[in-house]
Structure formats: structure tokens, C-alpha cells
Design a protein around this motif. Sequence first.
Motif, PDB file in Angstrom:
ATOM      1  N   UNK A  55       0.842  -1.192   0.000  1.00  0.00           N
ATOM      2  CA  UNK A  55       0.000   0.000   0.000  1.00  0.00           C
ATOM      3  C   UNK A  55       0.879   1.244   0.000  1.00  0.00           C
ATOM      4  N   UNK A  56       0.425   2.275  -0.688  1.00  0.00           N
ATOM      5  CA  UNK A  56       1.098   3.566  -0.644  1.00  0.00           C
ATOM      6  C   UNK A  56       0.302   4.482   0.293  1.00  0.00           C
ATOM      7  N   UNK A  78      -3.852  -3.290 -10.457  1.00  0.00           N
ATOM      8  CA  UNK A  78      -2.941  -3.200 -11.595  1.00  0.00           C
ATOM      9  C   UNK A  78      -2.666  -4.578 -12.185  1.00  0.00           C
ATOM     10  N   UNK A  79      -3.539  -5.547 -11.910  1.00  0.00           N
ATOM     11  CA  UNK A  79      -3.307  -6.914 -12.378  1.00  0.00           C
ATOM     12  C   UNK A  79      -3.396  -7.012 -13.895  1.00  0.00           C
ATOM     13  N   UNK A  80      -4.068  -6.069 -14.557  1.00  0.00           N
ATOM     14  CA  UNK A  80      -4.150  -6.114 -16.012  1.00  0.00           C
ATOM     15  C   UNK A  80      -2.806  -5.748 -16.651  1.00  0.00           C
ATOM     16  N   UNK A  81      -1.955  -5.008 -15.901  1.00  0.00           N
ATOM     17  CA  UNK A  81      -0.654  -4.600 -16.412  1.00  0.00           C
ATOM     18  C   UNK A  81       0.414  -5.659 -16.180  1.00  0.00           C
ATOM     19  N   UNK A  82       0.136  -6.616 -15.304  1.00  0.00           N
ATOM     20  CA  UNK A  82       1.155  -7.582 -14.909  1.00  0.00           C
ATOM     21  C   UNK A  82       0.646  -9.004 -15.076  1.00  0.00           C
ATOM     22  N   UNK A  83       1.594  -9.905 -15.333  1.00  0.00           N
ATOM     23  CA  UNK A  83       1.271 -11.336 -15.406  1.00  0.00           C
ATOM     24  C   UNK A  83       1.992 -12.027 -14.256  1.00  0.00           C
ATOM     25  N   UNK A  84       1.246 -12.377 -13.209  1.00  0.00           N
ATOM     26  CA  UNK A  84       1.836 -12.987 -12.021  1.00  0.00           C
ATOM     27  C   UNK A  84       2.010 -14.488 -12.220  1.00  0.00           C
ATOM     28  N   UNK A  89       1.138 -11.736  -2.045  1.00  0.00           N
ATOM     29  CA  UNK A  89       0.949 -10.504  -1.287  1.00  0.00           C
ATOM     30  C   UNK A  89      -0.495 -10.052  -1.473  1.00  0.00           C
ATOM     31  N   UNK A  90      -1.192  -9.943  -0.359  1.00  0.00           N
ATOM     32  CA  UNK A  90      -2.605  -9.578  -0.421  1.00  0.00           C
ATOM     33  C   UNK A  90      -2.767  -8.187  -1.008  1.00  0.00           C
ATOM     34  N   UNK A 113       8.835   1.315   5.610  1.00  0.00           N
ATOM     35  CA  UNK A 113       9.116  -0.106   5.391  1.00  0.00           C
ATOM     36  C   UNK A 113       7.850  -0.963   5.394  1.00  0.00           C
ATOM     37  N   UNK A 114       6.762  -0.480   4.816  1.00  0.00           N
ATOM     38  CA  UNK A 114       5.530  -1.249   4.746  1.00  0.00           C
ATOM     39  C   UNK A 114       4.736  -1.296   6.029  1.00  0.00           C
TER      40      UNK A 114
END
Length: 135
Positions: A55-56, A78-84, A89-90, A113-114
Motif C-alpha cells: 500500500x502507498x 494493476x493486475x491487467x498490467x502484470x502477469x503474475x 501478497x494480499x 518499510x511497509x
Amino acid sequence: MSRMSIFNSPFLLGFDQLEELLDSVSKNSGEGYPPYNIEHIGDTAIRITLAVAGFTRDDLSITLEANQLIIRGKQTDDSSDRAYLHRGIAARQFVRKFVLADGMEVSDASMEHGLLHIDLTRPEQQETIRTIKIS
């Protein structure tokens, strides 16, 4: 079947809001995401730390509604931009609520640090004694 309450005592006057508050807390206690820590920092300070990896600052919001501290997180998908190959990571939205005692104040919120850190301060209570005049 009616539920018996400890607040039905004739010696506990005006605690009906506290009972509603306890019911609200018990409903919210089942959710485990995101994980969090609560720690004492000195005599009058508490820090809540939430693990918000991925998260940001823009994905998170912190609000104070009455006596509830509410932290919301919503990531943009952003799952359409990436192929996992594996996605462990939730990336889901969440709402985490904490009930604050009267007088508790949010003094700071920071992220590193998250981890989201929310610092609370409790003002020192002053003992008050008041004599009531009988008329």
C-alpha cells in the motif's frame, strides 16, 4: 431469548452507550487483515502499527469518527498490467477500527518499510472532587 447484560445493574447509570460500543467491537474483532501491533510508548502514549505491505500513502486513509479510529486501505488493481506467476501478497481492501477512550488523541501517523504507525496520546487525568449543594 433475551440476552442478559452486566449493565442492567441499578448502580451503573448511563452506560448504555458503552454496551453498544462493546457489541460493535466484538463484531469487528473477527477480521485478521491487516495484522497489527499495539504498544505502550511511555506512560501516556500508545502506538498502533499495521502491516500494510504493497500500500502507498495514497491508498490509505485514517479518520476519527466519534470515538472510533478507522483505517481504510484500498489499492488500485494493476493486475491487467502484470502477469503474475504467483501472487502471495494480499492486494485487497480493508477497514480496521479501533475504539478510543474519551480524551485519546491521534498525535501522528507515519509510514516506513511497509508499516503504518499511528501514535495516540492520552492526557493525564486530573482527579476532580465536587461538592453538590442540597437545596
